[in-house]
Design a protein around this motif. Structure first.
Motif, PDB file in Angstrom:
ATOM      1  N   GLU A   1     -13.062   2.862 -36.973  1.00  0.00           N
ATOM      2  CA  GLU A   1     -13.804   2.126 -35.948  1.00  0.00           C
ATOM      3  C   GLU A   1     -15.303   2.198 -36.202  1.00  0.00           C
ATOM      4  O   GLU A   1     -16.030   1.247 -35.903  1.00  0.00           O
ATOM      5  CB  GLU A   1     -13.437   2.668 -34.567  1.00  0.00           C
ATOM      6  N   SER A   2     -15.775   3.304 -36.761  1.00  0.00           N
ATOM      7  CA  SER A   2     -17.187   3.384 -37.138  1.00  0.00           C
ATOM      8  C   SER A   2     -17.505   2.383 -38.249  1.00  0.00           C
ATOM      9  O   SER A   2     -18.558   1.733 -38.238  1.00  0.00           O
ATOM     10  CB  SER A   2     -17.525   4.803 -37.600  1.00  0.00           C
ATOM     11  N   ALA A   3     -16.593   2.253 -39.202  1.00  0.00           N
ATOM     12  CA  ALA A   3     -16.804   1.282 -40.283  1.00  0.00           C
ATOM     13  C   ALA A   3     -16.793  -0.147 -39.754  1.00  0.00           C
ATOM     14  O   ALA A   3     -17.596  -0.988 -40.171  1.00  0.00           O
ATOM     15  CB  ALA A   3     -15.727   1.464 -41.359  1.00  0.00           C
ATOM     16  N   LEU A   4     -15.886  -0.437 -38.819  1.00  0.00           N
ATOM     17  CA  LEU A   4     -15.838  -1.771 -38.214  1.00  0.00           C
ATOM     18  C   LEU A   4     -17.130  -2.065 -37.454  1.00  0.00           C
ATOM     19  O   LEU A   4     -17.667  -3.173 -37.524  1.00  0.00           O
ATOM     20  CB  LEU A   4     -14.637  -1.871 -37.270  1.00  0.00           C
ATOM     21  N   ALA A   5     -17.615  -1.074 -36.706  1.00  0.00           N
ATOM     22  CA  ALA A   5     -18.842  -1.269 -35.943  1.00  0.00           C
ATOM     23  C   ALA A   5     -20.035  -1.483 -36.873  1.00  0.00           C
ATOM     24  O   ALA A   5     -20.880  -2.345 -36.635  1.00  0.00           O
ATOM     25  CB  ALA A   5     -19.081  -0.062 -35.032  1.00  0.00           C
ATOM     26  N   ALA A   6     -20.096  -0.707 -37.955  1.00  0.00           N
ATOM     27  CA  ALA A   6     -21.212  -0.842 -38.895  1.00  0.00           C
ATOM     28  C   ALA A   6     -21.239  -2.213 -39.546  1.00  0.00           C
ATOM     29  O   ALA A   6     -22.306  -2.750 -39.844  1.00  0.00           O
ATOM     30  CB  ALA A   6     -21.127   0.253 -39.962  1.00  0.00           C
ATOM     31  N   ALA A   7     -20.063  -2.793 -39.755  1.00  0.00           N
ATOM     32  CA  ALA A   7     -19.972  -4.132 -40.362  1.00  0.00           C
ATOM     33  C   ALA A   7     -20.003  -5.239 -39.325  1.00  0.00           C
ATOM     34  O   ALA A   7     -19.842  -6.410 -39.658  1.00  0.00           O
ATOM     35  CB  ALA A   7     -18.692  -4.233 -41.188  1.00  0.00           C
TER      36      ALA A   7
ATOM     37  N   PRO B   1     -26.189   3.869 -37.371  1.00  0.00           N
ATOM     38  CA  PRO B   1     -24.992   3.779 -36.524  1.00  0.00           C
ATOM     39  C   PRO B   1     -25.287   2.986 -35.273  1.00  0.00           C
ATOM     40  O   PRO B   1     -26.374   3.069 -34.713  1.00  0.00           O
ATOM     41  CB  PRO B   1     -24.667   5.251 -36.197  1.00  0.00           C
ATOM     42  N   MET B   2     -24.315   2.206 -34.867  1.00  0.00           N
ATOM     43  CA  MET B   2     -24.492   1.342 -33.707  1.00  0.00           C
ATOM     44  C   MET B   2     -24.149   2.087 -32.436  1.00  0.00           C
ATOM     45  O   MET B   2     -23.277   2.951 -32.406  1.00  0.00           O
ATOM     46  CB  MET B   2     -23.615   0.100 -33.830  1.00  0.00           C
ATOM     47  N   ALA B   3     -24.844   1.710 -31.373  1.00  0.00           N
ATOM     48  CA  ALA B   3     -24.597   2.384 -30.098  1.00  0.00           C
ATOM     49  C   ALA B   3     -23.240   2.008 -29.567  1.00  0.00           C
ATOM     50  O   ALA B   3     -22.796   0.866 -29.697  1.00  0.00           O
ATOM     51  CB  ALA B   3     -25.682   1.984 -29.109  1.00  0.00           C
TER      52      ALA B   3
ATOM     53  N   ALA C   1     -11.197   7.082 -35.743  1.00  0.00           N
ATOM     54  CA  ALA C   1     -12.630   7.081 -35.435  1.00  0.00           C
ATOM     55  C   ALA C   1     -13.449   6.643 -36.647  1.00  0.00           C
ATOM     56  O   ALA C   1     -14.430   5.891 -36.519  1.00  0.00           O
ATOM     57  CB  ALA C   1     -13.059   8.471 -34.971  1.00  0.00           C
ATOM     58  N   ALA C   2     -13.053   7.090 -37.832  1.00  0.00           N
ATOM     59  CA  ALA C   2     -13.771   6.685 -39.042  1.00  0.00           C
ATOM     60  C   ALA C   2     -13.639   5.182 -39.288  1.00  0.00           C
ATOM     61  O   ALA C   2     -14.604   4.505 -39.664  1.00  0.00           O
ATOM     62  CB  ALA C   2     -13.242   7.473 -40.245  1.00  0.00           C
TER      63      ALA C   2
ATOM     64  N   MET D   1      -8.709   1.921 -45.383  1.00  0.00           N
ATOM     65  CA  MET D   1      -9.454   0.786 -44.835  1.00  0.00           C
ATOM     66  C   MET D   1     -10.901   1.163 -44.553  1.00  0.00           C
ATOM     67  O   MET D   1     -11.825   0.376 -44.814  1.00  0.00           O
ATOM     68  CB  MET D   1      -8.781   0.303 -43.554  1.00  0.00           C
ATOM     69  N   ALA D   2     -11.114   2.335 -43.986  1.00  0.00           N
ATOM     70  CA  ALA D   2     -12.483   2.775 -43.708  1.00  0.00           C
ATOM     71  C   ALA D   2     -13.293   2.854 -44.997  1.00  0.00           C
ATOM     72  O   ALA D   2     -14.478   2.489 -45.035  1.00  0.00           O
ATOM     73  CB  ALA D   2     -12.458   4.130 -43.004  1.00  0.00           C
ATOM     74  N   GLN D   3     -12.656   3.304 -46.062  1.00  0.00           N
ATOM     75  CA  GLN D   3     -13.342   3.390 -47.355  1.00  0.00           C
ATOM     76  C   GLN D   3     -13.679   1.996 -47.889  1.00  0.00           C
ATOM     77  O   GLN D   3     -14.778   1.759 -48.405  1.00  0.00           O
ATOM     78  CB  GLN D   3     -12.463   4.144 -48.359  1.00  0.00           C
ATOM     79  N   ARG D   4     -12.744   1.054 -47.724  1.00  0.00           N
ATOM     80  CA  ARG D   4     -12.978  -0.316 -48.208  1.00  0.00           C
ATOM     81  C   ARG D   4     -14.117  -0.990 -47.454  1.00  0.00           C
ATOM     82  O   ARG D   4     -14.873  -1.784 -48.021  1.00  0.00           O
ATOM     83  CB  ARG D   4     -11.711  -1.160 -48.059  1.00  0.00           C
ATOM     84  N   LEU D   5     -14.232  -0.682 -46.170  1.00  0.00           N
ATOM     85  CA  LEU D   5     -15.237  -1.333 -45.336  1.00  0.00           C
ATOM     86  C   LEU D   5     -16.569  -0.594 -45.330  1.00  0.00           C
ATOM     87  O   LEU D   5     -17.496  -1.012 -44.645  1.00  0.00           O
ATOM     88  CB  LEU D   5     -14.726  -1.437 -43.891  1.00  0.00           C
ATOM     89  N   GLN D   6     -16.642   0.497 -46.067  1.00  0.00           N
ATOM     90  CA  GLN D   6     -17.865   1.295 -46.079  1.00  0.00           C
ATOM     91  C   GLN D   6     -19.002   0.490 -46.684  1.00  0.00           C
ATOM     92  O   GLN D   6     -18.855  -0.089 -47.765  1.00  0.00           O
ATOM     93  CB  GLN D   6     -17.654   2.570 -46.895  1.00  0.00           C
ATOM     94  N   PRO D   7     -20.169   0.394 -46.020  1.00  0.00           N
ATOM     95  CA  PRO D   7     -21.301  -0.362 -46.583  1.00  0.00           C
ATOM     96  C   PRO D   7     -21.824   0.322 -47.832  1.00  0.00           C
ATOM     97  O   PRO D   7     -21.697   1.538 -47.999  1.00  0.00           O
ATOM     98  CB  PRO D   7     -22.344  -0.336 -45.453  1.00  0.00           C
ATOM     99  N   PRO D   8     -22.424  -0.436 -48.736  1.00  0.00           N
ATOM    100  CA  PRO D   8     -22.923   0.134 -49.990  1.00  0.00           C
ATOM    101  C   PRO D   8     -24.067   1.111 -49.799  1.00  0.00           C
ATOM    102  O   PRO D   8     -24.286   1.975 -50.621  1.00  0.00           O
ATOM    103  CB  PRO D   8     -23.384  -1.096 -50.784  1.00  0.00           C
TER     104      PRO D   8
END
Length: 693
Positions: free
Chosen positions: A132-138, A208-210, A129-130, A196-203
């Protein structure tokens, strides 16, 4: 997510994550096998059935023997599955239409695979889930759903399946690998997802996206009791399970004997306003118009079902509509129409199971046409969408009012829609036909020009010719010779005298041969002018080539030997493309030139991804994103044509297409029919239910 623009800074990082995940596959598999050799014997000891216990122990023994080979081969299997998933994953996933083709052994293996994948996903759910949240945010989520990214647990489980199918083991051993190995990957996959979630985390924190609208996947799956064996019976038309042809759900419907007046009227689109007024007056009394009445309508039909296959058919239709109505690629108005079609489709499923097994069934084609054509618009405000919806709503209302139980109503509705759509876009159809003719002509000439160019390069007198002269002869002049051959009806050996020009150019630019054609300069210039004019070559480009060839001739005549230094350099070679179109062909097809592409940016011999087939919808970036459909690809894959909802065409070479995909200025919206995807989702739900039995 359908309208989100990816953040470019994350593209390379995302690719690096996928690459690193594949490279780490060897260590992941080694750790998994160590855990398997330690834990599976204990699990086997707890199995009461002697046969099952011994088979699991046998599977453990084979794992121990092949431990090194499996760890070495797993990264490649993982990479292959990542590629399948990135390409759309349709070939690797369960398809509704392939169910009748599966044997019992395949059914068992797939059931074990689904069971193992579910167990793995359950063990890594928080970290997944973490991620997929990072993927959605990016904005890196693939079109069509947050859970279709290539790093999902199902892909890891399928990699084990790929590895198991490549290993020389018995089916019984393979099935146990598929069930027991995926969950044992969980500890390593937890760390992989977290990293991976940490690497993709925005600065910085982002909104959050719907999530995708509609019912959650878990709720959808639990709503059905379908199993694969039951679904396969329904698709195969098992006489013992098929719907009874004698069952008539609505006795007041005499559709099979007479076409209802409503459908006769909708065929004449001039009367459609009168028809719509009548239908709206009766709308409140129609079944399935509201949420409560639709639920009651489904329940009433379930009570009418007299055979198991009828009940299954009703369930498949309901789940299919549920998936379609939740598809974010369909605009809200289209999703409403799809919901409205559920009652007549339910009535049909009760008496005509061919809807599921026959892709050419009128009801299936109607549903497919509605959903596929609607993808031509990305917003309700787009030009032409309101006209599309008017015809769609009118035909749908008439179909609902008819209340028929057979395919005839759907056939008439489909014909009415097709007629309305054709009448609304006669100019678009003519544009497409003219564009296809131009592109076919261009490809035929380019293929012949390619063969002529190779013949020129194979000549002995071409070996020492300057590259600029060869560029002219194998470029524009090979097009001239190809056009002359295609236009010739006399059977001449050298129509237009093209080979004379080839020889004259080759000799005139080489010091050792220039003297042989020194007096033919004016004739050569005139022949070149006439030849380039025959293919509508731009006059400015013709002048540049003539100036370049003239400079080469002057240098050759003034040089005593081929090794002498040049007094001055000729003009640069005009830019050319591997595939050339005449100006009129470019105009008629909306051709996008290759100019501006960096050399080597996209290999012209590389085919586009297999998912980009005729019928696919894409978004193209110009001044903004626009929705186009790939409506034609040339027989030899040199040229591709896209059509806009307005009827405008745009064409490009394979090199340009690949470059746009690599640059992110062309993105895939839908590669396969939406209805097929919904039915495949029903099949996957049935797999999940089968694995839990």
């Amino acid at each position: 997510m359908a309208g989100a623009t990816p953040q470019p800074q994350y593209h390379s990082l995302y690719r690096a994550c996928i690459k690193d995940a594949a490279i780490a596959g060897g260590d992941l598999m080694r750790a998994t096998l160590v855990r398997a050799l330690s834990e599976l014997p204990l699990q086997a000891a707890a199995i009461h059935d002697v046969v099952d216990r011994n088979l699991l122990l046998e599977a453990v023994g084979v794992l121990k023997e092949r431990q090194s080979a499996l760890a070495t081969a797993f990264p490649q299997a993982l990479l292959a599955e990542f590629a399948q998933a990135i390409a759309g994953d349709r070939d690797a996933s369960l398809s509704f239409d392939t169910l009748p083709l599966l044997g019992d052994e395949q059914l068992q293996e797939n059931a074990e695979l689904v069971h193992g994948a579910q167990a793995l996903e359950a063990a890594v759910r928080p970290q997944l889930a973490a991620l997929e949240s990072a993927l959605a945010a990016a904005h890196l989520t693939p079109q069509g759903g947050e859970r279709r990214h290539p790093l999902r647990p199902e892909v890891y489980a399928r990699s084990i399946y790929r590895l198991a199918r490549q290993s020389p083991v018995s089916p019984a051993v393979r099935r146990r690998w598929l069930r027991y190995l995926p969950p044992l990957m969980a500890p390593e996959l937890v760390h992989t997802y977290a990293a991976m979630a940490q690497r993709l985390q925005p600065p910085a924190p982002s909104q959050p996206m719907a999530l995708e609208p509609g019912v959650p996947q878990e709720a959808r799956d639990s709503a059905t009791q379908l199993t694969i064996r039951e679904l396969r019976k329904l698709l195969s038309g098992d006489p013992g399970e098929a719907a009874d042809d004698g069952v008539i759900v609505f006795s007041d419907s005499d559709f099979s004997h007479t076409v209802p007046a409503a459908l006769e009227m909708v065929q004449d689109m001039r009367k459609v306003d009168q028809l719509l007024l009548q239908l709206r007056q009766r709308q409140a009394a129609m079944p399935g118009r509201g949420r409560d009445s639709l639920a009651a309508f489904r329940e009433a039909l379930r009570q009418e079902a007299k055979r198991p296959a009828q009940a299954l058919g009703l369930e498949v239709v309901h789940l299919m509509i549920d998936h379609l109505a939740g598809d974010p690629r369909l605009l809200p108005g289209v999703r409403d129409i799809v919901r409205d079609l559920e009652p007549p489709l339910l009535r049909l499923a009760l008496v005509d199971p061919r809807f599921f097994s026959d892709r050419e069934h009128a009801a299936r084609r109607l549903l497919e046409q509605i959903t596929q054509r609607s993808l031509a618009w990305s917003s309700p405000e787009d030009r032409g969408f309101s006209t599309f919806m008017e015809g769609l709503q009118q035909a749908t209302e008439a179909l609902l009012d008819a209340g028929g139980t057979g395919p005839e109503a759907f056939e008439i509705a489909l014909s009415a829609l097709q007629e309305a759509w054709d009448e609304s876009q006669p100019k678009g159809r003519r544009n497409r036909e003219r564009a296809v003719r131009a592109l076919m002509r261009a490809e035929q000439r380019n293929l012949l020009a390619g063969r002529i160019a190779q013949q020129i390069l194979d000549r002995p007198d071409a070996a020492k010719a300057p590259p600029e002269a060869l560029a002219f002869l194998t470029g524009p002049w090979s097009q001239v010779m190809a056009q002359a051959r295609l236009a010739d009806v006399t059977g001449a050996e050298d129509p237009g005298g093209g080979w004379w020009v080839v020889q004259a150019v080759l000799w005139s630019v080489q010091p050792a041969l220039a003297g042989r054609v020194a007096g033919q300069h004016r004739t050569l210039v005139a022949r070149i002018d006439d030849g380039l004019a025959s293919i509508d070559h731009l006059p400015a480009d013709t002048d540049r080539w003539q100036n370049l060839l003239s400079a080469l001739r002057d240098l050759a005549l003034s040089t005593a030997t081929g090794s002498a230094l040049r007094a001055h350099e000729p003009e640069p070679v005009p830019e050319t493309s591997n595939t050339w179109l005449a100006p009129i062909e470019m105009h008629e097809s909306g051709f996008v030139p290759d100019s501006g592409l960096p050399h080597g940016a996209a290999d012209p011999d590389t085919l586009p991804p297999h998912d980009l087939e005729v019928g696919a919808y894409v978004d193209l970036l110009g001044e903004g994103w626009e929705r186009w459909q790939l409506t034609w690809a040339s027989p030899h894959g040199l040229l591709f044509m896209f059509t806009h909802a307005s009827g405008t065409t745009r064409s490009m070479t394979r090199r340009k297409l690949n470059a746009m995909m690599a640059q992110g200025s062309l993105r895939l919206v839908s590669a396969h029919p939406v209805v097929d995807g919904a039915l495949d989702a029903v099949a996957r739900a049935a797999w999940r239910n089968s694995s839990s039995l």
